[in-house]
Design an enzyme around this catalytic site. Structure first.
Site, PDB file in Angstrom:
ATOM      1  N   ARG A 150       3.757   4.407   0.254  1.00 20.50           N
ATOM      2  CA  ARG A 150       2.339   3.157   1.046  1.00 20.50           C
ATOM      3  C   ARG A 150       3.273   2.022   1.679  1.00 20.50           C
ATOM      4  O   ARG A 150       2.160   0.971   2.619  1.00 20.50           O
ATOM      5  CB  ARG A 150       1.583   3.278  -0.540  1.00 20.50           C
ATOM      6  N   TYR A 153       2.773   0.924   5.525  1.00 22.44           N
ATOM      7  CA  TYR A 153       1.487   0.819   5.078  1.00 22.44           C
ATOM      8  C   TYR A 153       0.987  -0.672   5.321  1.00 22.44           C
ATOM      9  O   TYR A 153       0.825  -1.137   6.014  1.00 22.44           O
ATOM     10  CB  TYR A 153       0.640   1.042   5.029  1.00 22.44           C
ATOM     11  N   LYS A 157       0.438  -3.977   7.279  1.00 25.56           N
ATOM     12  CA  LYS A 157      -0.715  -4.672   7.006  1.00 25.56           C
ATOM     13  C   LYS A 157      -0.263  -6.055   6.527  1.00 25.56           C
ATOM     14  O   LYS A 157      -0.969  -7.216   7.317  1.00 25.56           O
ATOM     15  CB  LYS A 157      -1.180  -4.181   6.977  1.00 25.56           C
ATOM     16  N   ASN A 182     -11.985   1.727   1.150  1.00 27.62           N
ATOM     17  CA  ASN A 182     -12.558   2.506   1.494  1.00 27.62           C
ATOM     18  C   ASN A 182     -13.629   2.198   2.399  1.00 27.62           C
ATOM     19  O   ASN A 182     -14.846   1.698   1.659  1.00 27.62           O
ATOM     20  CB  ASN A 182     -12.483   3.394   0.293  1.00 27.62           C
ATOM     21  N   GLY A 215      -8.159  11.317 -12.853  1.00 24.99           N
ATOM     22  CA  GLY A 215      -9.305  11.220 -11.757  1.00 24.99           C
ATOM     23  C   GLY A 215     -10.346  10.151 -12.409  1.00 24.99           C
ATOM     24  O   GLY A 215     -11.195   9.311 -11.843  1.00 24.99           O
ATOM     25  N   PRO A 280      -3.300   3.625  -6.327  1.00 22.85           N
ATOM     26  CA  PRO A 280      -4.025   2.283  -6.916  1.00 22.85           C
ATOM     27  C   PRO A 280      -4.585   2.647  -7.673  1.00 22.85           C
ATOM     28  O   PRO A 280      -6.021   3.684  -7.648  1.00 22.85           O
ATOM     29  CB  PRO A 280      -4.783   1.367  -5.272  1.00 22.85           C
TER      30      PRO A 280
END
Ligand code: UDP
Length: 317
Positions: A150, A153, A157, A182, A215, A280
């Site tokens: 990641r 990106y 930024k 998100n 999850g 994350p």
């Protein structure tokens, strides 16, 4: 009213054919702006702007914004939204991701400086990396793996924010920095790998819903209309430090998968897949600043946002 306030404002939106760029373009047109949209269609789609064909207030330029942006008209606002934005996209396009965040931001800032326009950079919660502070406040400096998958990106930024502040301090450009959490809604690409298109398309087809890891990682999802309204208010405010815009309702990815299965009335079962590197573990915006400075907070409930999003994806699968 001054002459400037009376005239129709002109906005430049980079990434105008993308998910957020196209919704922003629609809002600006509704507010009476002329919009010049720029996109190279690397991840954007003509489908997102086709409804604007023939609109006299919308002009489109197909261009890579890492190249010099030449415009021979006055510009009041530059909104820099061009970038691959899903983990799968920036894994496939790491160099383009780094270039649009660095060289593209430089070009967009150069345009704003040249036109004496106000500039807004679409930054991201990714600048916080795998955050050690929860919820994330704008004061947190982040926990980013520069060389991980990641990194292209996140660091692009972070560079974009630094470059924006440099133009603000050195060249006195009026700048705004939004850190976007998100977001979901119609016009997300069905195969962009992000969790909303992935879960919704799997559930619609009654296929297994793929939850990564156990999850238990969390996210907080903001409906696109809420997000764009917050960003518009930030641009029109006089606040030049970063502001988080997102929805603070946090849930685990298992809970989210169950919600999508319920909302689609699907027969899908959850299956567990390996957790991607540097995913994350938790993410939730602290939006105290947005509430106070912009008088903004999200209004659309997850169930309502999902209804519209699911209806959109049913037309696409
Ligand atoms: N995720 C998942 N299954 C999928 C796609 C994503 O469980 O098919 C998880 C992913 O590991 C992450 C979360 O959903 O924890 C959000 O992923 P997304 O790619 O949407 O964006 P991120 O917030 O990681 O940038």
């Amino acid at each position: 009213m001054t002459q400037k306030q009376l005239k129709q404002p002109t906005s430049v939106v980079t990434g105008a054919a993308g998910f957020l760029g196209s919704h922003l373009t629609d809002l600006l047109l509704a507010h009476g702006h002329k919009v010049i949209g720029i996109d190279n269609f690397v991840t954007g789609s003509v489908d997102n702007i086709v409804h604007l064909g023939g609109n006299p207030n919308f002009k489109f330029i197909q261009q890579d914004v890492t190249e010099f942006i030449f415009l021979d008209v006055p510009v009041d606002y530059v909104w820099h939204f061009a970038s691959p934005a899903s983990p799968i996209d920036y894994l496939e396009l790491p160099i383009q991701t780094l270039k649009v965040g660095s060289l593209g931001t430089h070009k967009a800032l150069g345009l704003a400086k040249n036109k004496k326009a106000r500039f807004l950079i679409a930054s991201t919660s990714e600048i916080y990396g795998d955050p050690l502070i929860h919820p994330q406040t704008e004061e947190y400096w982040g926990n980013v793996n520069t060389i991980g998958p990641r990194g292209c990106y996140d660091e692009a930024k972070r560079f974009a924010e630094a470059m924006t502040m440099a133009y603000h301090r050195e060249h006195k450009v009026e700048t705004r920095i939004v850190r976007i959490f998100n977001t979901y809604g119609p016009r997300m690409r069905i195969n962009d790998g992000r969790v909303v298109p992935a879960f919704v398309s799997q559930a619609i087809k009654n296929k297994p819903v793929t939850v990564f890891g156990k999850g238990q990682q969390t996210r907080s999802f903001c409906y696109v209309s809420d997000l764009i309204e917050g960003i518009y208010r930030l641009m029109m405010s006089d606040y030049d430090l970063p502001v988080n815009i997102g929805n603070p309702v946090e849930m685990t990815m298992v809970e989210f998968a169950e919600e999508i299965i319920r909302a689609t009335k699907s027969k899908s079962k959850i299956v567990f897949k390996p957790l991607p590197q540097d995913d994350p573990k938790q993410r939730k915006p602290n939006i105290t600043k947005a509430r106070k400075i912009l008088k903004w907070e999200p209004k659309v409930k997850l169930a309502d946002g999902l209804t519209d999003t699911i209806a959109y994806f049913r037309t696409k699968v």
